[in-house]
Scaffold this motif. Structure first.
Motif, PDB file in Angstrom:
ATOM      1  N   THR A  64      61.339  16.077  33.416  1.00  0.00           N
ATOM      2  CA  THR A  64      60.021  16.234  34.013  1.00  0.00           C
ATOM      3  C   THR A  64      60.104  16.365  35.523  1.00  0.00           C
ATOM      4  O   THR A  64      59.435  17.204  36.137  1.00  0.00           O
ATOM      5  CB  THR A  64      59.126  15.039  33.636  1.00  0.00           C
ATOM      6  N   LEU A 547      54.691  16.192  31.644  1.00  0.00           N
ATOM      7  CA  LEU A 547      53.965  15.072  32.242  1.00  0.00           C
ATOM      8  C   LEU A 547      53.085  14.373  31.211  1.00  0.00           C
ATOM      9  O   LEU A 547      52.949  13.148  31.223  1.00  0.00           O
ATOM     10  CB  LEU A 547      53.126  15.562  33.423  1.00  0.00           C
ATOM     11  N   ARG A 548      52.482  15.137  30.315  1.00  0.00           N
ATOM     12  CA  ARG A 548      51.690  14.515  29.242  1.00  0.00           C
ATOM     13  C   ARG A 548      52.588  13.663  28.348  1.00  0.00           C
ATOM     14  O   ARG A 548      52.213  12.565  27.930  1.00  0.00           O
ATOM     15  CB  ARG A 548      50.971  15.590  28.428  1.00  0.00           C
ATOM     16  N   SER A 549      53.787  14.152  28.060  1.00  0.00           N
ATOM     17  CA  SER A 549      54.728  13.377  27.246  1.00  0.00           C
ATOM     18  C   SER A 549      55.115  12.084  27.960  1.00  0.00           C
ATOM     19  O   SER A 549      55.257  11.030  27.326  1.00  0.00           O
ATOM     20  CB  SER A 549      55.987  14.203  26.955  1.00  0.00           C
ATOM     21  N   MET A 550      55.268  12.156  29.282  1.00  0.00           N
ATOM     22  CA  MET A 550      55.571  10.959  30.055  1.00  0.00           C
ATOM     23  C   MET A 550      54.432   9.951  29.959  1.00  0.00           C
ATOM     24  O   MET A 550      54.658   8.742  29.831  1.00  0.00           O
ATOM     25  CB  MET A 550      55.804  11.322  31.518  1.00  0.00           C
ATOM     26  N   ALA A 551      53.200  10.442  30.017  1.00  0.00           N
ATOM     27  CA  ALA A 551      52.040   9.549  29.933  1.00  0.00           C
ATOM     28  C   ALA A 551      52.002   8.840  28.586  1.00  0.00           C
ATOM     29  O   ALA A 551      51.766   7.632  28.517  1.00  0.00           O
ATOM     30  CB  ALA A 551      50.748  10.339  30.153  1.00  0.00           C
ATOM     31  N   GLN A 574      45.584  13.419  32.036  1.00  0.00           N
ATOM     32  CA  GLN A 574      46.890  13.197  31.413  1.00  0.00           C
ATOM     33  C   GLN A 574      48.021  13.442  32.398  1.00  0.00           C
ATOM     34  O   GLN A 574      49.011  12.712  32.428  1.00  0.00           O
ATOM     35  CB  GLN A 574      47.031  14.106  30.189  1.00  0.00           C
ATOM     36  N   GLY A 578      50.897  10.923  33.769  1.00  0.00           N
ATOM     37  CA  GLY A 578      52.316  11.257  33.722  1.00  0.00           C
ATOM     38  C   GLY A 578      52.982  11.049  35.073  1.00  0.00           C
ATOM     39  O   GLY A 578      54.101  10.530  35.165  1.00  0.00           O
TER      40      GLY A 578
END
Length: 676
Positions: A64, A547-551, A574, A578
């Motif tokens: 990311t 970044l959404r996956s990080m969130a 989101q 992230g």
């Protein structure tokens, strides 16, 4: 503005300090040092390196970060890695010293084009473009293609040259037989009467010629085609899109009068009548309270004559509902994760505005219990302050006191925000796309498109599209179905390049020069932001997804569930989460440092005053026929008389658009078609 200048002004260096273990930080710095920020392919190399990391755990974090660095550097941010520290310097307008307006536009355009070219190279986009351009036999239309809807510039130039050869007194009438603009709205499943192609596909094809990548946006979207009814196949002259406006935009809100300081100034100067404004404030409070279900939150007496106790109790109720919802989301998250599935959004009771929707039950969802209690607390506080100030009995004196006292200022802010919410829900739209396509960009077609968006034809289409629809959020707040009128009164837009827009500058049609118009039709600058604003336009789709996956990986619940009423712009929220999960200051990254100029247009006289419940906006807007005639008279007659215009037209047409798109797909970097 001063605070933003200090924090985010052009040239300001921003530290980049993500949460990383020593070995992760070493890996990140090594990656930057290996690639080298100064090499031309830095962003591509960082993106390629990012894709070598798997989308999981610490690797997700590094992936990311590398994608984020690639996007920012590609947008002109200066990336520096020195002594283990990473810093960014956004470009702003002064990145390269004294730049001309054209230099600035070229630099910003080039940065936007890079993301657009990546999108054009995607297999699905290439397939769509090729499918649109391929000739196919369509029932009742023969072999057709989207290229049939692009005018032949050479043939158009010949027709315009013939107009120029006529006596001056005959040219205007003759020109109307060559250029006759009409408005066509892209309704769902509607097809072009000339080619059989879906109107939405036609719009999408031309949208890919714009300077920035094509992204879907949440909320309302009304796609508009401007066509020339005087030419074979009614070719496309330009495209536009009306979209949901952003909730808070200082320049717009000051221009309309939705901010306390601007309202106070208009009262002081006599632009607004104090008595009428006071009546509008009280009416707005009562109307907003009526749109909140309160029977389970307060008594009828408390609603009629509120005191401090009920407002405080409602604040506590709102806080309790928010806490309970966090626990509910956490339980949902744990249950989903325990089943080994991807965590699905928590949608709540109501799925959509169906005829059998139980709005009372929907209003009892914890999300809306909290929102109802919080909203009602503020509204009852404002009503109490207005009553104590005797606003109804002595409006002028009461307003003077309200503008000076702490409670009075807060009450005014609350009610002005209610005017803003009501206006943005159905009476204001954002022009997110507006411009001409080949060959009509040489004929100032962009000005035509902008003017036609202020026509009664567009107002009527907007009312047909959205009028009478049940507002999902308002209905859940009210506990009953609530509809809006969709009476479009005002449109706004933002300059893409942060400098003066040739399309909107001096874009005025005066009634004294065009008697068929019901009033002056004017687009004008309403404010500017030299330091830019907050958004995600400078972040690519791959980075946004990472970044959404990080969130999701950080939290013990899915806090952004893409629900109506949960908040504006789920994508932005989101991405913020992230960035927070990475340990980065989200404002420093999301503040894109690209200056903006804001423009607005009142569709009817007195539109701005009417958005605060004051008198005005009773007359209809100009018809598209009258707007087109005025545009021909004001701009087109002189434009087509220029030999250089006709020469430019001869080089433009179906092949020029196709060649431009395919050059970009293959990395030959042609210029985009739209202008600002």
């Amino acid at each position: 503005m001063a605070a933003n200048d200090e924090l985010f002004g052009p040239g300001r260096i921003r530290a980049f300090s993500p949460f990383l273990a020593p070995e992760e930080r070493h890996e990140l710095n090594k990656a930057i040092d290996i690639v080298g920020p100064s090499v031309p392919s830095f962003a591509d190399a960082m993106r390629a390196l990012a894709r070598s990391y798997i989308d999981d755990g610490d690797s997700l974090k590094l992936r990311t970060l590398l994608l984020l660095i690639a996007d920012l550097s590609e947008q002109g941010w200066q990336v520096t890695s020195k002594g283990g520290a990473i810093t960014f310097q956004p470009p702003g307008l002064a990145a390269k010293g004294q730049e001309s307006i054209e230099d600035i536009k070229a630099r910003v355009r080039d940065a936007l084009q890079k993301a657009r070219r990546r999108q054009l190279a995607e297999p699905s986009v290439r397939a769509f473009l090729e499918r649109s351009e391929r000739r196919r036999c369509r029932k009742d239309h023969g072999n057709t293609s989207v290229l049939d809807l692009i005018d032949d510039g050479s043939d158009l130039a010949r027709a315009l040259a013939a107009v120029n050869a006529l006596p001056e007194t005959e040219r205007e009438a003759a020109l109307a037989k060559v250029v006759d603009p009409i408005v066509e709205v892209c309704d769902a499943n509607a097809r072009c009467a000339d080619t059989g192609l879906p109107l939405n596909d036609i719009w999408r094809y031309f949208r890919h010629t714009w300077a920035h990548e094509y992204r879907s946006i949440p909320g309302r979207q009304m796609l508009v085609l401007i066509r020339n009814a005087a030419r074979p196949n009614r070719p496309i002259m330009g495209i536009a899109m009306l979209a949901s406006p952003v909730m808070r935009l200082t320049a717009r809100d000051q221009w309309i009068g939705w901010l306390r300081e601007s309202a106070q100034q208009r009262i002081a100067t006599g632009a607004w009548d104090a008595v009428e404004f006071a009546e509008a404030l009280m009416a707005r409070v009562d109307a907003s309270i009526d749109e909140v279900r309160w029977d389970d939150l307060a008594t009828a007496t408390e609603i009629k004559t509120p005191g401090e106790a009920v407002a405080m109790r409602l604040e506590q109720r709102a806080a309790g509902a928010k806490f309970a919802r966090e626990a509910e989301l956490k339980a949902h998250f744990e249950t989903q994760r325990g089943e080994g599935d991807a965590v699905r959004p928590h949608r709540g009771v109501l799925k959509s505005a169906t005829p059998d929707a139980d709005w009372v039950a929907a209003s009892e969802d914890l999300l809306f219990v909290g929102k109802r209690a919080e909203s009602l607390s503020k509204l009852l506080f404002a009503k109490q302050v207005f009553r104590a100030a005797r606003l109804k009995r002595w409006p002028t004196q009461a307003l003077d006191r309200l503008f000076q006292s702490r409670d009075g200022k807060r009450a005014l802010d609350i009610v002005l925000a209610e005017f803003r919410k009501a206006g943005l829900s159905s009476e204001v739209a954002d022009v997110s796309i507006c411009g001409a396509v080949h060959p009509y960009n040489e004929l100032l077609g962009g000005k035509l498109v902008a003017l036609l968006l202020a026509s009664q034809d567009v107002r009527d289409a907007y009312a047909r599209r959205y009028g009478g629809q049940i507002s999902v959020i308002t209905s859940q707040m009210a506990g009953r179905p609530v509809t809006r009128s969709a009476d479009l009164r005002l449109v706004t837009t933002t300059s893409l390049y942060g400098v003066g827009s040739s399309q909107y500058n001096r874009l005025v049609l005066r009634q004294k020069d065009h008697p068929n118009l019901p009033g002056d039709l004017r687009w004008g600058a309403i404010g500017k932001s030299l330091t830019g604003g907050f958004g995600t336009i400078h972040l690519g789709s791959e980075t946004a997804q990472a970044l959404r996956s990080m969130a999701f990986a950080r939290h013990d619940s899915r806090r952004v569930n893409n629900r109506f009423g949960e908040g504006t712009s789920p994508r932005l929220r989101q991405i913020r989460e992230g960035l927070d999960a990475l340990g980065l200051k989200s404002d420093a990254i999301l503040h894109h440092a690209t200056p903006r100029i804001f423009y607005g247009c009142e569709l009817v006289p007195g539109a701005r005053s009417s958005l605060l419940g004051l008198s005005g906006a009773a007359a209809p807007a100009a018809s598209s026929t009258d707007v087109a005639a005025a545009w021909r008279r004001r701009w087109l007659l002189a434009r087509v008389a220029r030999p250089e215009t006709l020469e430019a037209l001869r080089r433009l047409g179906p092949t020029s658009i196709r060649a431009s798109l395919h050059a970009d797909i293959h990395g030959q970097f042609s210029l985009p078609i739209d202008t600002d």
